[in-house]
Design a protein around this motif. Structure first.
Motif, PDB file in Angstrom:
ATOM      1  N   LYS A  86       0.915  -1.195   0.040  1.00 39.47           N
ATOM      2  CA  LYS A  86       0.112  -0.150   0.094  1.00 39.47           C
ATOM      3  C   LYS A  86       0.821   1.280  -0.163  1.00 39.47           C
ATOM      4  O   LYS A  86       0.371   2.360   0.053  1.00 39.47           O
ATOM      5  N   LYS A  87       2.284   1.166  -0.148  1.00 33.98           N
ATOM      6  CA  LYS A  87       3.044   2.546  -0.326  1.00 33.98           C
ATOM      7  C   LYS A  87       2.993   3.131  -1.312  1.00 33.98           C
ATOM      8  O   LYS A  87       2.735   2.615  -2.600  1.00 33.98           O
ATOM      9  N   ILE A  88       2.851   4.471  -1.457  1.00 35.46           N
ATOM     10  CA  ILE A  88       2.791   5.249  -2.468  1.00 35.46           C
ATOM     11  C   ILE A  88       3.974   5.158  -3.432  1.00 35.46           C
ATOM     12  O   ILE A  88       5.004   5.314  -2.777  1.00 35.46           O
ATOM     13  N   LEU A  89       3.853   5.116  -4.613  1.00 39.80           N
ATOM     14  CA  LEU A  89       4.948   5.243  -5.528  1.00 39.80           C
ATOM     15  C   LEU A  89       5.026   6.607  -6.286  1.00 39.80           C
ATOM     16  O   LEU A  89       5.900   6.930  -6.746  1.00 39.80           O
ATOM     17  N   GLY A  90       3.915   7.332  -6.544  1.00 40.30           N
ATOM     18  CA  GLY A  90       3.984   8.324  -7.014  1.00 40.30           C
ATOM     19  C   GLY A  90       2.368   9.230  -7.074  1.00 40.30           C
ATOM     20  O   GLY A  90       1.587   8.495  -6.724  1.00 40.30           O
ATOM     21  N   ALA A  91       2.355  10.551  -7.752  1.00 38.70           N
ATOM     22  CA  ALA A  91       1.101  10.954  -7.562  1.00 38.70           C
ATOM     23  C   ALA A  91       1.034  12.157  -8.591  1.00 38.70           C
ATOM     24  O   ALA A  91       2.390  12.697  -8.851  1.00 38.70           O
TER      25      ALA A  91
END
Length: 472
Positions: A390-395
């Motif tokens: 669930k870790k964010i990779l980008g946005a």
């Protein structure tokens, strides 16, 4: 007390100026010398499009130091209009040419810092002898383009490349009343971004009557008297006054090649986390190096002013016998596109796909303020996260000025390995003139949590509010 030493810095912009000043602060006994090829040091590169548009009146106002002021305030001797032509790693010396007197001389160093920056990628059809073509990268460039503007007769201009600087240049010239032809090799504008952003940016360009010409192989050029005189599109000839090349950057690594320093995948100088090159007495910083990407944990190329300044401080401290370290970096970049702002942090979906990194996405468009306020507009956001952790990779975000804060929050989440679902549990401030009752990040966090609660962790999940069109 630190020993006497001679520290030479090559390059005087963000990274070089920071490195020289830091080295002198760390070791006041050092003799710190800075050589710069151009006329100016310590200039604001990111401000140049706003000098072009007239929002910043004087080009020289983005020159923050000259040689005398830098020496007086930083105690560093500066030589402008001096080109370093060669490094001799065996004798620990450089060959320097005065571009005014055309006299070469040798200069010894104990420690050397390369801050040679980047070069604009050339347009193959354009020779270097064309007199009405310029990049937009330096103070000299913007002064040259302002002269083009003052002499323009057709009030028609060609901007080649629709990345960050190309979009800024197109907007600046549009504000000055020019008919702008924006040429891009790819089919859609802003090709480094995801398709949702590219489509929205195309709508903005259409609204502002920017003539976007994708698939640039269909565009030809006509030349006359050492000038690019016209575009030729499907047999139709369009006369132009001048052209600006905004085709991206590559590391300026000619000195590093000559000195046989190790070079990375993207053409940047390889450095360790102390910004030391493959030669132990040579450091490097800024747009000429490759650094570790926090998300992928592999070397990447980030030609960003904020990182260049940080790297300059680290290289300068270590050259002065300090012990500073550069942590892996997260790309966090923003740009103004007419009445909208775009921000991207971490990896784009395109990058994730190219690297075969499994991921899920959520996206949404919501009001940036409560709807009853007339200033309320819509803001779009998209989060990319790892399926299992669930870790964010980008946005990426497109909307008003609030997108800058969103990107910074996401950068903090990435750096601290906070899962995307926690965006729903973060407390966001609310006051009607400033912020919405329901924050976009909270919505995206709830959608990320929903994707996991539905047991879809192993599938790409995309949520889109189809009832909310992006308002132009």
């Amino acid at each position: 007390m630190k020993p006497e030493q001679t520290i030479v810095v090559i390059g005087g912009n963000a990274a070089g100026a920071a490195a020289a000043a830091k080295a002198k602060r760390i070791n006041p006994n050092a003799k710190v010398i800075l050589f710069e090829q151009s006329k100016y040091i310590s200039t604001g590169t990111c401000e140049l499009p706003y000098v072009l548009s007239g929002e910043i009146d004087d080009p020289l106002s983005v020159v923050f130091f000259d040689e005398k002021k830098f020496e007086y305030e930083k105690n560093v001797k500066v030589f402008t209009k001096y080109n370093v032509e060669k490094i001799n790693v065996h004798t620990k010396s450089i060959l320097v040419l005065s571009l005014i007197e055309l006299k070469p001389f040798e200069f010894k160093y104990d420690k050397l810092i390369l801050a040679t920056g980047s070069r604009v990628k050339r347009v193959p059809q354009f020779s270097s002898e064309l007199t009405n073509v310029s990049p937009l990268k330096s103070v000299e460039d913007v002064i040259r383009i302002k002269k083009f503007i003052s002499e323009a007769k057709q009030k028609r201009v060609c901007v080649i490349g629709s990345g960050y600087i190309g979009l800024e240049a197109a907007e600046a010239l549009n504000k000055l009343g020019f008919e702008v032809y924006l040429i891009e090799q790819e089919r859609e504008p802003f090709p480094s971004t995801d398709k949702e952003i590219r489509q929205r940016v195309k709508k903005i360009l259409d609204e502002k009557r920017i003539n976007f010409l994708g698939s640039a192989e269909n565009v030809k050029y006509r030349f006359n008297n050492s000038k690019v005189a016209a575009l030729v599109i499907e047999g139709r000839q369009i006369e132009i006054d001048f052209a600006i090349t905004c085709t991206g950057f590559s590391p300026n690594n000619s000195l590093a090649f000559q000195a046989k320093l190790d070079i990375g995948k993207y053409g940047g100088i390889k450095v360790n986390n102390r910004l030391q090159t493959s030669q132990k007495d040579i450091y490097a910083c800024g747009d000429c190096i490759e650094i570790k990407n926090f998300v992928t944990r592999i070397d990447d190329y980030f030609p960003l002013a904020t990182l260049a300044h940080r790297e300059g401080h680290i290289a300068g401290e270590n050259a002065a016998l300090g012990n500073a370290y550069l942590q892996p970096a997260i790309k966090n970049i923003s740009v103004k596109i007419f009445d909208h702002y775009f921000a991207q942090v971490g990896l784009s979906e395109q990058e994730l796909q190219n690297k075969n990194i499994p991921h899920s996405t959520v996206e949404e468009t919501v009001p940036n303020l409560v709807k009853v306020l007339k200033e309320s507009n819509l803001v779009y956001g998209k989060i990319l996260f790892d399926r299992s952790s669930k870790k964010i990779l980008g946005a990426s975000f497109l909307g008003g000025k609030e997108v800058s804060g969103y990107a910074d929050i996401i950068s903090t989440y990435i750096k601290n390995n906070i899962p995307a679902t926690q965006l729903a549990n973060t407390e966001y401030n609310y006051t009607p003139p400033l912020s919405p009752m329901i924050n976009l990040l909270s919505v995206l966090g709830r959608k990320a949590a929903h994707s996991f609660s539905q047991g879809k962790e192993n599938n790409d999940v995309t949520y889109i509010n189809n009832n909310m069109d992006f308002k132009l």
